[in-house]
Write a protein that holds these residues in place. Sequence first.
Motif, PDB file in Angstrom:
ATOM      1  N   ARG A  12     -16.391  85.901  42.545  1.00 35.42           N
ATOM      2  CA  ARG A  12     -15.726  84.730  43.123  1.00 35.42           C
ATOM      3  C   ARG A  12     -14.477  85.154  43.884  1.00 35.42           C
ATOM      4  O   ARG A  12     -14.198  84.678  44.993  1.00 35.42           O
ATOM      5  CB  ARG A  12     -15.367  83.775  41.983  1.00 35.42           C
ATOM      6  CG  ARG A  12     -14.699  82.505  42.437  1.00 35.42           C
ATOM      7  CD  ARG A  12     -14.303  81.673  41.241  1.00 35.42           C
ATOM      8  NE  ARG A  12     -13.687  80.434  41.650  1.00 35.42           N
ATOM      9  CZ  ARG A  12     -12.705  79.836  40.976  1.00 35.42           C
ATOM     10  NH1 ARG A  12     -12.260  80.358  39.846  1.00 35.42           N
ATOM     11  NH2 ARG A  12     -12.186  78.712  41.414  1.00 35.42           N
ATOM     12  N   ALA A  46      -7.940  94.523  34.501  1.00 33.39           N
ATOM     13  CA  ALA A  46      -7.002  94.877  33.423  1.00 33.39           C
ATOM     14  C   ALA A  46      -6.787  93.687  32.489  1.00 33.39           C
ATOM     15  O   ALA A  46      -6.754  93.851  31.257  1.00 33.39           O
ATOM     16  CB  ALA A  46      -5.675  95.341  34.025  1.00 33.39           C
ATOM     17  N   GLN A  47      -6.645  92.501  33.054  1.00 33.89           N
ATOM     18  CA  GLN A  47      -6.471  91.303  32.225  1.00 33.89           C
ATOM     19  C   GLN A  47      -7.687  91.065  31.337  1.00 33.89           C
ATOM     20  O   GLN A  47      -7.573  90.832  30.138  1.00 33.89           O
ATOM     21  CB  GLN A  47      -6.291  90.060  33.120  1.00 33.89           C
ATOM     22  CG  GLN A  47      -4.957  89.932  33.786  1.00 33.89           C
ATOM     23  CD  GLN A  47      -3.880  89.498  32.815  1.00 33.89           C
ATOM     24  OE1 GLN A  47      -2.983  90.273  32.505  1.00 33.89           O
ATOM     25  NE2 GLN A  47      -3.968  88.284  32.314  1.00 33.89           N
ATOM     26  N   GLN A 102      -8.116  96.636  50.715  1.00 31.94           N
ATOM     27  CA  GLN A 102      -6.990  97.028  49.857  1.00 31.94           C
ATOM     28  C   GLN A 102      -6.602  95.876  48.927  1.00 31.94           C
ATOM     29  O   GLN A 102      -6.423  96.071  47.714  1.00 31.94           O
ATOM     30  CB  GLN A 102      -5.807  97.430  50.743  1.00 31.94           C
ATOM     31  CG  GLN A 102      -4.563  97.818  49.967  1.00 31.94           C
ATOM     32  CD  GLN A 102      -3.374  98.060  50.887  1.00 31.94           C
ATOM     33  OE1 GLN A 102      -3.393  97.673  52.059  1.00 31.94           O
ATOM     34  NE2 GLN A 102      -2.350  98.710  50.360  1.00 31.94           N
ATOM     35  N   VAL A 103      -6.489  94.685  49.493  1.00 39.10           N
ATOM     36  CA  VAL A 103      -6.113  93.527  48.671  1.00 39.10           C
ATOM     37  C   VAL A 103      -7.198  93.248  47.634  1.00 39.10           C
ATOM     38  O   VAL A 103      -6.907  92.953  46.467  1.00 39.10           O
ATOM     39  CB  VAL A 103      -5.872  92.290  49.569  1.00 39.10           C
ATOM     40  CG1 VAL A 103      -5.760  91.021  48.735  1.00 39.10           C
ATOM     41  CG2 VAL A 103      -4.607  92.484  50.406  1.00 39.10           C
ATOM     42  N   SER A 143      -8.406  95.005  40.436  1.00 38.70           N
ATOM     43  CA  SER A 143      -7.822  95.879  39.407  1.00 38.70           C
ATOM     44  C   SER A 143      -6.971  95.067  38.435  1.00 38.70           C
ATOM     45  O   SER A 143      -7.085  95.229  37.213  1.00 38.70           O
ATOM     46  CB  SER A 143      -6.966  96.970  40.066  1.00 38.70           C
ATOM     47  OG  SER A 143      -7.778  97.787  40.890  1.00 38.70           O
ATOM     48  N   GLY A 144      -6.107  94.207  38.974  1.00 41.41           N
ATOM     49  CA  GLY A 144      -5.284  93.381  38.099  1.00 41.41           C
ATOM     50  C   GLY A 144      -6.144  92.500  37.208  1.00 41.41           C
ATOM     51  O   GLY A 144      -5.893  92.356  36.003  1.00 41.41           O
ATOM     52  N   ALA A 201      -6.939  95.732  44.819  1.00 40.07           N
ATOM     53  CA  ALA A 201      -5.751  95.464  44.003  1.00 40.07           C
ATOM     54  C   ALA A 201      -5.954  94.224  43.138  1.00 40.07           C
ATOM     55  O   ALA A 201      -5.618  94.217  41.946  1.00 40.07           O
ATOM     56  CB  ALA A 201      -4.529  95.307  44.901  1.00 40.07           C
ATOM     57  N   ARG A 202      -6.521  93.181  43.721  1.00 36.91           N
ATOM     58  CA  ARG A 202      -6.756  91.961  42.934  1.00 36.91           C
ATOM     59  C   ARG A 202      -7.804  92.217  41.856  1.00 36.91           C
ATOM     60  O   ARG A 202      -7.655  91.756  40.725  1.00 36.91           O
ATOM     61  CB  ARG A 202      -7.208  90.818  43.852  1.00 36.91           C
ATOM     62  CG  ARG A 202      -6.101  90.315  44.744  1.00 36.91           C
ATOM     63  CD  ARG A 202      -6.457  88.956  45.305  1.00 36.91           C
ATOM     64  NE  ARG A 202      -6.588  87.959  44.249  1.00 36.91           N
ATOM     65  CZ  ARG A 202      -7.193  86.777  44.405  1.00 36.91           C
ATOM     66  NH1 ARG A 202      -7.739  86.476  45.552  1.00 36.91           N
ATOM     67  NH2 ARG A 202      -7.252  85.926  43.415  1.00 36.91           N
ATOM     68  N   GLY A 237       0.579 100.211  37.236  1.00 39.73           N
ATOM     69  CA  GLY A 237       1.329  99.817  38.428  1.00 39.73           C
ATOM     70  C   GLY A 237       0.608 100.121  39.719  1.00 39.73           C
ATOM     71  O   GLY A 237       1.116  99.825  40.794  1.00 39.73           O
ATOM     72  N   ARG A 238      -0.571 100.736  39.615  1.00 40.26           N
ATOM     73  CA  ARG A 238      -1.360 100.986  40.825  1.00 40.26           C
ATOM     74  C   ARG A 238      -2.712 100.285  40.691  1.00 40.26           C
ATOM     75  O   ARG A 238      -2.919  99.526  39.751  1.00 40.26           O
ATOM     76  CB  ARG A 238      -1.564 102.494  41.044  1.00 40.26           C
ATOM     77  CG  ARG A 238      -0.298 103.300  40.952  1.00 40.26           C
ATOM     78  CD  ARG A 238       0.851 102.702  41.754  1.00 40.26           C
ATOM     79  NE  ARG A 238       0.668 102.788  43.187  1.00 40.26           N
ATOM     80  CZ  ARG A 238       1.187 103.744  43.938  1.00 40.26           C
ATOM     81  NH1 ARG A 238       1.948 104.680  43.390  1.00 40.26           N
ATOM     82  NH2 ARG A 238       0.999 103.751  45.239  1.00 40.26           N
ATOM     83  N   TYR A 239      -3.591 100.548  41.622  1.00 43.20           N
ATOM     84  CA  TYR A 239      -4.889  99.876  41.603  1.00 43.20           C
ATOM     85  C   TYR A 239      -5.977 100.877  41.991  1.00 43.20           C
ATOM     86  O   TYR A 239      -5.682 101.973  42.496  1.00 43.20           O
ATOM     87  CB  TYR A 239      -4.878  98.666  42.544  1.00 43.20           C
ATOM     88  CG  TYR A 239      -4.487  98.987  43.969  1.00 43.20           C
ATOM     89  CD1 TYR A 239      -5.448  99.301  44.926  1.00 43.20           C
ATOM     90  CD2 TYR A 239      -3.141  99.003  44.355  1.00 43.20           C
ATOM     91  CE1 TYR A 239      -5.080  99.620  46.217  1.00 43.20           C
ATOM     92  CE2 TYR A 239      -2.778  99.315  45.651  1.00 43.20           C
ATOM     93  CZ  TYR A 239      -3.747  99.627  46.581  1.00 43.20           C
ATOM     94  OH  TYR A 239      -3.393  99.955  47.865  1.00 43.20           O
TER      95      TYR A 239
END
Lengths: 425, 389
Positions: free
Chosen positions: A209, A109-110, A98-99, A105-106, A102-103, A416-418
């Motif tokens: 990485r 997006a960047q 999950q982490v 995904s963020g 989420a990481r 706001g989600r992943y």
Amino acid sequence: MTIESEGREEDPKDPRLLSRRGLFYGAAAGSLLVGAAAGFGGGFAARSAAEPVDVVDLDTSYPFYGTGEQAGIRTPQQRYSVYMTFDIAAGAGATDLQVLFARWSGAIAQMMAGKPIGAVQPDGEYAVANDTGEAYELGPAGLTVTLGLGPDVFGRRFGLAPQKPVHLAPLPALPSDNLDPALTGGDLSLQACAEDPQVAYHAIHDLARMAKGTAAVRWTVLGFGRASAGKGQSTPRNLQGFKDGTRNLKEDADYEQFVRVTDDAAWTRGGAYQVVRKIQMRIENWDADRVSDQQHVIGRTKQAGAPLTGVAEFDAPDFAAQDASGNPVIDPTAHIALAAHENNGGLKILRRGYNYTDGLNHYGQLDAGLLFLSYQNDPAAFVALQTKLGSSDLLNEYISHIGSALFFVPPAPPPGRYLAYQLFE
Amino acid sequence: MAVLALAACAPTTAGPGTSASGSGVTQVAITLTGDTGDACTVSPDSVPAGPVTFTVTNRSSTGITELELLDGARILGEKENLAPGLPAVSFTLTLGGGRYSVYCPGAQTPNTPFTVTGAAAPTATGDAAQLLQQGTAEYGQYVATQIAGMVTAVANLETAVDSGDVAAAQEKYALARPFYEKVESDVSGFLLPGAAPTSNRGNLDYLIDMRASSLDPAVGWSGLHAIERDLWQGGAITDQTKKYASDLVSNVTELASLAQGLNYRPEDLANGAAALLEEIQSNKISGEEERYSHLDLLDFAANIEGAQQAFAALQPGLTRIDPALAATVAREFGTVNGMLDIYRDASIPGGFTYYTPAVRAADGAALSKAVQALQEPMSQIAEKVATAQ
């Protein structure tokens, strides 16, 4: 207290912006000039005005968040790709996964917005950089990164078995498979595509990485040229010199019918299945083959890419046509005959392949081929097509399927989600 | 001001967050948003001295993935992996009166002042910086012990070489190898007195531990690997082998005297441990280190032990600063050690399976990946412990 962003303004004098915009490339752009010359009485035939012209703008960015499929499936196909699969670490659990999603995904997006994922040069003397830096100031370059989930994500260890997409299982053994286990399978896949190869590489570099400890790299392929056409794009050529992707799935209605998953659990809807095949080409043998045989094998002419029964690329092939001796003009085992939707009950898949090279092999031969990527709402479509092709395709003499995997590509997350957040709620 | 207590952190659901709870813990909500540029909102930004729980929610910021509560440059508490969509996380600190800041790297304005009203906390004992200092002293003892062991082991090797018994010398070689590999990053910078730093002639690291792949023709073969070459490749002890052994003894003795009284800062331990892991990736995984004896896994295990000892010295202090990082590194050491255990074989000098080309081809990638998974979190430690002072 709230810390507000100060609106960033683009500096119109920034030379990067000027240098990035409006790059034309490819044969189509050249043909415009040829066409112009023809207008002044030159002897060249001008191309049709409807012919697509590819324009590369390195400032192009695509949104990561959305309500439909992930970017990188229907996105106009970029020129370069880096594809990588991963094994989830033995000790990792559902929370680690999950982490990671989420990481990732963020970070995706960047990077798709052309931004670093953290400090390139951190302040602290002993700090390590969060972003490795090689894409700094290169712009978004049309980057897309697409996540796929392999069958073992839904095995027993993460407690996700009840949410398994119904068709997600390792592909069955197929005719002519010559798979190397080191190039096959994987628990996760990342497909990065961009108009600048360094931007695509950076994305995979930094995401791999970030995954360390949770997922380790399994196999990777660097695609240096697109080998499929999307809607509105000119048709590129594969390393055999033939146009590839002329009859690719391009229409929205076909996408809805053949690619978008709509009939499975709610969380899967809008997703698709990704088939990946590493197809090695016996390039030297192909190069030495007479052009008439090459055209016979493919079923198209080499230069125009027209079916052997037509004169222009997009002419519909006539598989019933016979020559004066009563033989079919397009051999029934020619590549396009076996793959054609007319001969497969209307079946279509969305291809998004890339030419790759791994340099030279141990025998001093070019080690290169096609990274075949396809999207469909049921991998059975690919299995049906490849069962026919693997059995009797004339092209099999010149190619070998050496790598393979199947992934489910979940839909894009809303803001706001992943990716795949539904699995953890 | 100082931290008096740092409670364990766990995902929670975000509370309303601004009022003091019945237990006397003040609640502070930190919200990350990215809708109009990445922003970090702290509410309230002033609280009374005492226990404070910070609950962090990332609503929509992709640019901010971590935050720290700072007292000057010192990290009192932090949270990482703050990607949008994950459940809120919290950490609790007992804060004395003073000015702090919430640092959100990646935000348009990275630092947000945070005020605690009331009495400043007395200087605490057993805080992170002090624990780290204590750790460096313990680590200094470890290094001294290894160097002393090395002096004895190379003397034993010389005796065996002088006896002319190849098998006995191979045994002693294996026993001598690990000491240098455990502390190499602390002792690899010494020169013979008066030697030029640009020449390998007086470079003790070269003279003791040069390899075929680092051969400087101007200086030639020397040290442990020259002996290894003769014992395994040549299978014979020559007068030159004996010369290598006696030179080794004098060089190690010189090293031991130069390395006396070394002092370490916490970041030296972290950087040294990271350097030992680099050694594994660059020379052990490839089988370059023990090209003739194939004892690479012995060196691998020694590099790991040395790195783990440095980490263990930092662990109590690091746990105060970043318990999650300390736990991750400890876990990854466990994974690597578990893999190494598979190769233990008491019948082989040094106690590990020979790292032959076949073993390397089959298992090298898995070993490298396990060490990579350790290197990434390990690389985060130096900055954390350096700023804790």
